[in-house]
Design an enzyme around this catalytic site. Structure first.
Site, mmCIF file in Angstrom:
data_model
loop_
_atom_site.group_PDB
_atom_site.id
_atom_site.type_symbol
_atom_site.label_atom_id
_atom_site.label_comp_id
_atom_site.label_asym_id
_atom_site.label_seq_id
_atom_site.Cartn_x
_atom_site.Cartn_y
_atom_site.Cartn_z
ATOM 1 N N ASP A 250 3.545 -14.032 7.758
ATOM 2 C CA ASP A 250 2.805 -14.385 7.100
ATOM 3 C C ASP A 250 1.164 -14.917 8.138
ATOM 4 O O ASP A 250 -0.190 -14.105 8.264
ATOM 5 C CB ASP A 250 2.913 -15.657 6.952
ATOM 6 C CG ASP A 250 3.668 -15.383 6.244
ATOM 7 O OD1 ASP A 250 3.895 -14.216 5.241
ATOM 8 O OD2 ASP A 250 4.364 -16.424 4.958
ATOM 9 N N SER B 150 11.573 -25.936 -26.776
ATOM 10 C CA SER B 150 12.144 -26.142 -26.128
ATOM 11 C C SER B 150 13.632 -27.600 -26.489
ATOM 12 O O SER B 150 13.184 -27.355 -27.380
ATOM 13 C CB SER B 150 10.955 -27.081 -25.108
ATOM 14 O OG SER B 150 10.356 -27.344 -25.470
ATOM 15 N N GLU C 252 27.534 -26.180 -25.907
ATOM 16 C CA GLU C 252 28.070 -25.313 -24.118
ATOM 17 C C GLU C 252 26.857 -25.675 -22.977
ATOM 18 O O GLU C 252 26.413 -26.260 -23.195
ATOM 19 C CB GLU C 252 27.275 -23.975 -24.911
ATOM 20 C CG GLU C 252 26.054 -23.924 -25.613
ATOM 21 C CD GLU C 252 25.986 -22.874 -26.409
ATOM 22 O OE1 GLU C 252 26.433 -22.550 -27.145
ATOM 23 O OE2 GLU C 252 24.567 -22.517 -25.899
ATOM 24 N N LYS D 20 24.331 -25.578 -20.522
ATOM 25 C CA LYS D 20 22.610 -24.981 -20.099
ATOM 26 C C LYS D 20 22.791 -24.583 -19.016
ATOM 27 O O LYS D 20 22.492 -25.652 -17.795
ATOM 28 C CB LYS D 20 22.322 -26.616 -19.970
ATOM 29 C CG LYS D 20 20.268 -26.270 -20.799
ATOM 30 C CD LYS D 20 20.017 -27.541 -20.464
ATOM 31 C CE LYS D 20 18.355 -27.758 -20.689
ATOM 32 N NZ LYS D 20 18.225 -26.882 -19.432
ATOM 33 N N ASP E 155 20.656 -22.763 -15.909
ATOM 34 C CA ASP E 155 20.183 -22.858 -15.426
ATOM 35 C C ASP E 155 18.814 -21.817 -14.943
ATOM 36 O O ASP E 155 19.165 -21.720 -13.664
ATOM 37 C CB ASP E 155 19.786 -24.582 -14.102
ATOM 38 C CG ASP E 155 18.526 -24.834 -13.139
ATOM 39 O OD1 ASP E 155 17.324 -24.421 -13.943
ATOM 40 O OD2 ASP E 155 18.197 -25.726 -12.506
ATOM 41 N N LYS F 158 25.154 -28.176 -29.847
ATOM 42 C CA LYS F 158 24.612 -26.984 -31.244
ATOM 43 C C LYS F 158 25.147 -27.828 -32.220
ATOM 44 O O LYS F 158 26.328 -27.483 -32.646
ATOM 45 C CB LYS F 158 24.115 -26.188 -30.856
ATOM 46 C CG LYS F 158 23.485 -25.569 -29.837
ATOM 47 C CD LYS F 158 22.786 -24.246 -29.593
ATOM 48 C CE LYS F 158 22.612 -24.093 -28.265
ATOM 49 N NZ LYS F 158 22.918 -22.709 -27.884
ATOM 50 N N LYS G 41 22.087 -33.594 -20.450
ATOM 51 C CA LYS G 41 20.933 -33.709 -18.364
ATOM 52 C C LYS G 41 22.395 -34.355 -17.230
ATOM 53 O O LYS G 41 22.957 -35.576 -17.943
ATOM 54 C CB LYS G 41 19.938 -33.906 -17.781
ATOM 55 C CG LYS G 41 18.931 -33.906 -18.848
ATOM 56 C CD LYS G 41 19.442 -31.851 -18.426
ATOM 57 C CE LYS G 41 17.637 -30.796 -19.015
ATOM 58 N NZ LYS G 41 16.151 -31.466 -18.146
ATOM 59 N N CYS H 278 -10.254 -49.401 -6.371
ATOM 60 C CA CYS H 278 -10.029 -47.676 -6.880
ATOM 61 C C CYS H 278 -10.437 -47.587 -4.844
ATOM 62 O O CYS H 278 -10.715 -47.751 -4.902
ATOM 63 C CB CYS H 278 -10.256 -47.237 -7.648
ATOM 64 S SG CYS H 278 -10.549 -45.761 -7.709
ATOM 65 N N CYS I 217 -11.743 -44.930 -4.483
ATOM 66 C CA CYS I 217 -12.224 -43.463 -4.999
ATOM 67 C C CYS I 217 -13.708 -44.620 -4.484
ATOM 68 O O CYS I 217 -13.603 -45.675 -3.869
ATOM 69 C CB CYS I 217 -11.969 -43.870 -6.478
ATOM 70 S SG CYS I 217 -13.445 -44.531 -6.772
#
Ligand code: IVH
Length: 715
Positions: free
Chosen positions: A48, A97, A131, A133, A135, A305, A329, A423, A425
């Site tokens: 790179d 989803s 069932e 999930k 990934d 489900k 999860k 802040c 900022c």
């Protein structure tokens, strides 16, 4: 490559024009060749750093000899990576989803919710399929007359990318099917096994190429290759688990559907089980969790489900997730590291979020360097101090969190963290924290550059305007150069190009005629926008995608919405403390009564309309854009479309939740209180004041029986 110029080591300032010209030609070809090797063939020949050096050399030459810049200059091709090459396809049935459950209580609640919705009696059985999930990446396969004709990624759920040829390279996906309906769409997950992932990374490493962070990324990178022969060389696999569009039903239950898939030659997950009730599915969860480490593929939870399709149909959807399924999860993965510093991030609405800057640590296969600390109270509660050793956790896609401090014996010596009073900022405005709220805010509102920038990036984000080529980085660059301060400025970029004391975009570093042209074109294309995206893009506090959609569908057009919100804002301004919406005013009450809105959200919406600067932005956008009316809520020409319905009393044949969902699916708006805008009231047993009020106002009432008949007729 032959023809490599001998002058490459000569400093640019010392080159003759002729030598520079020769080098530019060589660089254009050489960089293009490396781009192909890297992006399309996944076989880069140089590091790179060396590649970047070539690009830098090219830029330096172009800066010194602008006239010699070539038509095929590599500086015009920045960002032209893989992503752009796929055709978009609209999913006939959206790819949804799933809602999440994080513990057993959530799962029991889910089951109870489903039972309540379906009005099941205590001893009625309710079967689920549990069932794993997977990934991976969700995909949809379309067969017409038994032939695989199209494969697509999920994309945003409505529109994905066409990756048919790449999916054809996966041996597990049958090319032809026998005995299926004319249109047969099946959905599932493409993934890479852990062992294949490790082997792939080893090959990558030996070849000096970039490593993939985890099997999921490796699968995604492999599937989204423009050149299908690269995908072919990568060992991808696929589990199928759901139906998309079907011209005829193929099963009555999910369990039977999975069996049918297997008969057809698809792979389904062998750990799926059918069982009855919350305790039984939790049992499956525990079993699968125990096996997790030994499985050769990553899973991140268990999906439950409802088995019967007729019940799934009745349960329907909320927003983009089915009511009949949930993802349970696995507990988040954790790791220990040092919290080096606490920074403050300013959000789009001025919320200040403390962020932990960490010594990088791998959590569940991903390197984490930053984690959220939520707010001031959380820091105090956990007593987190800079320099502490902490536990961080990552769960799914959520932002990593700091869970707790680990005592390393020095915690007490470190100074307590003090939340800033100003802040970060440049305005250094005072930080305010309204009573009873956990969030501290910058009081600079629109004058705060951090907030301005966050509003802009929200405006162009994926679910809002989603302008191709205008990501956070580009927005920031335009913002910093003073070319866009508020959203309407985006639509003036082209007209003002080169006129605001900055060179034309095509001459900026990293840009060129082509990329600038593409950006302007992408902006033009977004001058027409659906109302729900428009409302969401405004970035009103608490108004997410689902609420924006609700507002769009309820008010129909931008004119109507704008007028009604201004009216509601006027009403609210006169009675700012009133708790009962009906007493504030008619437009305000109507807003509050939309399902799921309520006073807190309504106040944020009218608060937006009460601010002059917001109205300026809104009006400027209105002048520049065509905002498309929202389709009347689905249900089309049903007699309920656009009608406002109130349910009162207890219903016997269905739960209140199901009644509401049915009415909404037929296009009605369901509200909680009766007013003169109500079209009819469905009166169940033991109805009280609402039924009386309906009579007083002369609003039509229906008995539960009438209501059931109406539904029957509309089936
Ligand atoms: S069912 C309407 N089943 O999880 C329900 N999804 O968080 C459709 N996923 O986008 C999804 N394994 O990519 C279902 N066994 C499984 C799954 C699964 C993984 C993914 C899928 C979906 C996401 C939702």
């Amino acid at each position: 490559m032959s023809g490599k110029p001998g002058s490459l080591d000569t400093p640019v300032e010392m080159l003759t024009r002729a030598a520079a010209k020769k080098e530019l030609k060589w660089l254009a070809q050489e960089i293009a060749r490396h781009d192909r090797l890297y992006h399309q063939q996944d076989a880069p020949e140089i590091s790179d750093a060396d590649y970047d050096a070539l690009r830098r050399r090219n830029e330096a030459l172009e800066t010194r000899f602008p006239d010699e810049k070539r038509k095929d200059s590599p500086s015009e091709t920045v960002g032209a990576e893989v992503a752009s090459g796929f055709r978009k396809v609209r999913h006939a049935v959206p790819m949804l989803s799933l809602g999440n459950a994080f513990d057993e209580e959530d799962v029991r609640d889910f089951v109870a919710r489903v039972r309540r919705f379906l009005s099941l009696k205590e001893d009625d059985a309710l079967a689920f399929v549990a069932e794993p999930k997977i990934d991976g990446l969700s995909i949809s396969l379309r067969y017409e007359r038994g032939v695989f004709v199209q494969g697509a990624t999920r994309g945003d759920g409505s529109e994905g990318e066409e990756v048919t040829e790449n999916l054809r390279t996966i041996a597990e996906i049958p090319e032809r099917l026998e005995g299926v309906p004319e249109v047969f769409e099946v959905r599932g997950e493409v993934y890479m096994t852990k062992s294949d992932f490790l082997a792939l990374n080893e090959r990558q490493e030996q070849a000096g190429r970039k490593l993939f962070a985890n099997p999921r990324n490796a699968a995604a990178g492999s599937l989204r290759q423009l050149d299908a022969s690269i995908t072919r060389a990568r060992p991808l696999r696929c589990f199928l688990y759901a139906a998309g569009e079907l011209s005829e039903p193929v099963a009555e239950t999910h369990w039977a559907y999975l069996e049918r898939l297997r008969e057809l030659g698809f792979r389904t997950n062998p750990l799926a089980e059918r069982c009855d009730g919350a305790e039984a599915i939790l049992e499956v969860y525990r079993r699968i969790e125990k096996q997790r480490a030994e499985l050769d593929y990553d899973i991140d939870g268990v999906v439950y489900k409802v088995d019967r399709y007729d019940l799934q149909q009745r349960l329907g959807f909320v927003s983009r997730a089915p009511r009949w399924a949930i993802a349970h999860k696995f507990a988040a993965e954790r790791a220990e590291t040092v919290l080096e510093r606490i920074g403050i991030q300013v959000g789009r609405t001025g919320a200040l979020t403390p962020v932990a800057h960490l010594t990088p640590v791998t959590v569940g296969g991903v390197v984490v360097q930053r984690a959220t600390l939520h707010n001031q109270d959380e820091i105090r509660r956990k007593d987190v101090r800079e320099g502490d050793r902490v536990v961080v956790q990552r769960a799914g896609d959520v932002i990593p969190q700091v869970v707790e401090v680990v005592d390393d014996g020095h915690h007490a010596e470190r100074p307590e963290y003090r939340f800033p009073e100003h802040c970060p900022c440049p305005l250094r405005t005072e930080v305010v924290r309204p009573e009873g709220e956990a969030v501290s805010r910058c009081s600079g509102e629109l004058a705060c550059p951090h907030q301005q920038l966050r509003r802009l990036t929200h405006f162009v984000s994926r679910d809002a305007f989603d302008i191709e080529g205008l990501g956070d980085k580009q927005v920031q660059a335009f913002f910093e150069r003073g070319l866009i301060a508020t959203p309407p400025d985006i639509f003036d970029l082209q007209a003002n190009d080169g006129k605001q004391g900055e060179p034309p975009l095509a001459e900026w570093e990293g840009w060129g005629e082509r990329s600038a042209g593409n950006l302007f074109q992408a902006i033009e294309a977004r001058r027409r926008i659906p109302l729900e995206r428009f409302v969401y893009a405004l970035g009103i506090r608490q108004i997410g995608q689902a609420t924006a959609r609700l507002l769009a569908r309820s008010y129909g057009s931008l004119d109507e919405w704008h007028a009604r919100m201004s009216e509601a804002a006027r009403e609210r301004a006169e009675k700012p403390e009133e708790k009962k919406p009906e007493l504030v005013g008619e437009a305000y009450a109507e807003l509050c009564n939309l399902s799921g809105i309520g006073v807190s959200m309504a106040d944020d919406i009218v608060g937006f309309f009460a601010e002059a600067h917001n109205l300026e932005v809104l009006e400027a956008l209105e002048q520049r854009l065509t905002v498309e009316d929202a389709a009347a809520p689905s249900g089309g020409d049903s007699p309920l479309a656009g009608k406002t319905v109130v349910f009162t009393g207890s219903l016997e044949t269905m739960s209140r939740g199901e009644a509401k969902a049915r009415a909404e699916s037929l296009g009605a708006k369901v509200t909680g209180s009766v007013s003169k805008n109500t079209d009819f009231v469905v009166v169940g047993a033991d109805a009280g004041s609402k039924a009386k009020k309906a009579q007083e106002l002369g609003v039509e009432t229906l008995s539960e029986e009438d209501w059931a008949k109406l539904l029957e007729r509309l089936r």
